[in-house]
Each structure stands twice: as structure tokens, then as C-alpha cells.
Design a protein around this motif. Structure first.
Motif, mmCIF file in Angstrom:
data_model
loop_
_atom_site.group_PDB
_atom_site.id
_atom_site.type_symbol
_atom_site.label_atom_id
_atom_site.label_comp_id
_atom_site.label_asym_id
_atom_site.label_seq_id
_atom_site.Cartn_x
_atom_site.Cartn_y
_atom_site.Cartn_z
ATOM 1 N N GLU A 234 0.803 -1.215 0.000
ATOM 2 C CA GLU A 234 0.000 0.000 0.000
ATOM 3 C C GLU A 234 0.842 1.274 0.000
ATOM 4 O O GLU A 234 0.459 2.271 -0.608
ATOM 5 N N LYS A 235 1.987 1.244 0.684
ATOM 6 C CA LYS A 235 2.745 2.479 0.884
ATOM 7 C C LYS A 235 4.194 2.438 0.405
ATOM 8 O O LYS A 235 4.873 3.451 0.414
ATOM 9 N N GLY A 236 4.691 1.280 0.043
ATOM 10 C CA GLY A 236 6.071 1.193 -0.426
ATOM 11 C C GLY A 236 7.047 0.920 0.703
ATOM 12 O O GLY A 236 6.752 0.174 1.628
ATOM 13 N N PHE A 237 8.205 1.559 0.644
ATOM 14 C CA PHE A 237 9.289 1.323 1.593
ATOM 15 C C PHE A 237 9.410 2.465 2.589
ATOM 16 O O PHE A 237 9.150 3.619 2.258
ATOM 17 N N THR A 238 9.851 2.129 3.795
ATOM 18 C CA THR A 238 10.272 3.125 4.776
ATOM 19 C C THR A 238 11.481 2.566 5.526
ATOM 20 O O THR A 238 11.664 1.360 5.609
ATOM 21 N N PHE A 239 12.317 3.437 6.053
ATOM 22 C CA PHE A 239 13.640 3.072 6.547
ATOM 23 C C PHE A 239 13.871 3.476 8.004
ATOM 24 O O PHE A 239 14.579 4.450 8.285
ATOM 25 N N PRO A 240 13.316 2.726 8.949
ATOM 26 C CA PRO A 240 13.484 3.087 10.368
ATOM 27 C C PRO A 240 14.933 3.054 10.853
ATOM 28 O O PRO A 240 15.328 3.909 11.656
ATOM 29 N N LEU A 241 15.730 2.088 10.391
ATOM 30 C CA LEU A 241 17.132 2.034 10.826
ATOM 31 C C LEU A 241 17.878 3.273 10.342
ATOM 32 O O LEU A 241 18.679 3.866 11.081
ATOM 33 N N ALA A 242 17.614 3.662 9.115
ATOM 34 C CA ALA A 242 18.262 4.854 8.560
ATOM 35 C C ALA A 242 17.871 6.102 9.344
ATOM 36 O O ALA A 242 18.702 6.987 9.584
ATOM 37 N N LYS A 243 16.596 6.172 9.759
ATOM 38 C CA LYS A 243 16.143 7.346 10.506
ATOM 39 C C LYS A 243 16.843 7.442 11.853
ATOM 40 O O LYS A 243 17.248 8.525 12.279
ATOM 41 N N VAL A 244 17.003 6.300 12.528
ATOM 42 C CA VAL A 244 17.713 6.306 13.808
ATOM 43 C C VAL A 244 19.160 6.722 13.596
ATOM 44 O O VAL A 244 19.707 7.532 14.359
ATOM 45 N N GLU A 245 19.789 6.199 12.561
ATOM 46 C CA GLU A 245 21.176 6.570 12.279
ATOM 47 C C GLU A 245 21.290 8.068 11.997
ATOM 48 O O GLU A 245 22.201 8.737 12.486
ATOM 49 N N LYS A 246 20.338 8.615 11.240
ATOM 50 C CA LYS A 246 20.346 10.053 10.967
ATOM 51 C C LYS A 246 20.181 10.863 12.254
ATOM 52 O O LYS A 246 20.810 11.898 12.423
ATOM 53 N N PHE A 247 19.315 10.397 13.156
ATOM 54 C CA PHE A 247 19.137 11.109 14.425
ATOM 55 C C PHE A 247 20.457 11.130 15.190
ATOM 56 O O PHE A 247 20.840 12.158 15.744
ATOM 57 N N LEU A 248 21.129 9.999 15.231
ATOM 58 C CA LEU A 248 22.399 9.941 15.957
ATOM 59 C C LEU A 248 23.437 10.892 15.357
ATOM 60 O O LEU A 248 24.263 11.442 16.079
ATOM 61 N N ILE A 249 23.365 11.109 14.073
ATOM 62 C CA ILE A 249 24.311 12.007 13.400
ATOM 63 C C ILE A 249 23.865 13.466 13.514
ATOM 64 O O ILE A 249 24.654 14.341 13.880
ATOM 65 N N ASN A 250 22.598 13.741 13.216
ATOM 66 C CA ASN A 250 22.104 15.112 13.090
ATOM 67 C C ASN A 250 21.389 15.665 14.315
ATOM 68 O O ASN A 250 21.227 16.869 14.433
ATOM 69 N N GLY A 251 20.874 14.782 15.162
ATOM 70 C CA GLY A 251 20.133 15.243 16.323
ATOM 71 C C GLY A 251 18.642 15.324 16.088
ATOM 72 O O GLY A 251 18.108 14.709 15.160
#
Length: 171
Positions: free
Chosen positions: A138-155
Motif C-alpha cells: 500500500e505504501k512502499g518502503f520506509t527506513f526506520p534504521l536509517a532514521k535512527v542513524e540520521k538522528f544519531l548524526i544530526n540530532g
């Protein structure tokens, strides 16, 4: 226990390489990783988590934001990076899976996801961020691991609560 789950996840990844044309369901491995996020003392900063707020609700991701902000400046984050990304990312993904009534999300490993979208995943490449992704027809792909990694890098600009709310929202 952490070693067994990590090994199970790696075995699933290897199995999917052998049968890349048929997506491998990795839901159970990621469910277990999401539980280790708040249950296992080996999770960096686990003692700072308010476990009573970690109920897999969308609201619980505000607690995950606080946790990620705390651990991103911890001197041990480098040596715990993979564990934090996998466990917190699995938790974020499980919140999406459990709270989206409009989509049937399934965890896929990189090879299975690449079998569905070869050009896109080839351009991404295999990394920790793309090792496990959520997919729904219904919605395709989403990337929770990538989002956590981005938070750790960017805040906080990479807020996981907002990320999940958008993923759950109707298309």
C-alpha cells in the motif's frame, strides 16, 4: 541472547541472498531486536529509558527521541553504534507496524527489498541503514534504521516520532 538474535538476523540475510527473487519475512528477528532495545542491559543507555513509556505506541517514540539525544553524545556510542541503530530502529519500525491500520508492513532484508526495487536499492547499496527496511504494498518502503542513524548524526531534526507519524498517515 543478543548474539543469538544477531546471528539469526544474519542467517536470514544470507538465506535471502540465495532466494532473492522471493522476499524473506524477517519480522520475528526484528520484533526480537525491538524488545532487546529496552530489555537488555547491553543496550547503551538502557538504564536511562523509561520502560513504562515503551509500549509500542506512537507516543512512545517521544521517549525514543529523548534516549537517542542522550546516547548520541555518550563516549561509548561509537563502539555501540550498530547495536543502538539496530535495536532502536527495530523499535521504531515495530511502532509503525503495530499502529498503521491502513497498511500491512513487513520487514525485509536488503536483498529481498532489492529484488522488489533493483535499481533503487542498487543505488543505495547495502549498509546498516538499508539492512532491514519496512515494506507494504500500500505504501512502499520506509527506513526506520536509517532514521535512527540520521538522528544519531544530526540530532532532533531527525525526530523518529514525526517520521513514524508520517509513515502511518494515510496516503
Amino acid at each position: 541472547m543478543d548474539i543469538r538474535i544477531t546471528l539469526s538476523f544474519l542467517l536470514i540475510l544470507n538465506a535471502s541472498m540465495a532466494m532473492a527473487e522471493k522476499p524473506v519475512d524477517t519480522n520475528q528477528a526484528l520484533i526480537e531486536l525491538s524488545q532487546l532495545f529496552y530489555e537488555d542491559q547491553e543496550t547503551l543507555g538502557q538504564d536511562t529509558l523509561n520502560q513504562s513509556k515503551l509500549d509500542f505506541s506512537l507516543e512512545s517514540l517521544k521517549e525514543v527521541n529523548v534516549y537517542l539525544e542522550n546516547v548520541r553524545s555518550d563516549k561509548e556510542i561509537e563502539s555501540s553504534w550498530n547495536r543502538v541503530v539496530l535495536r532502536a530502529g527495530a523499535y521504531v519500525g515495530e511502532v509503525i507496524r503495530k499502529n498503521d491500520a491502513k497498511a500491512n508492513w513487513q520487514w525485509l532484508d536488503y536483498k529481498s527489498a532489492k529484488a522488489l526495487e533493483p535499481e533503487f536499492f542498487e543505488s543505495l547499496g547495502m549498509s546498516l541503514s538499508s539492512a532491514a527496511v519496512l515494506y507494504s504494498k500500500e505504501k512502499g518502503f520506509t527506513f526506520p534504521l536509517a532514521k535512527v542513524e540520521k538522528f544519531l548524526i544530526n540530532g532532533p531534526e531527525d525526530d523518529v516520532h514525526f517520521f513514524a507519524a508520517v509513515a502511518i498517515r494515510e496516503k
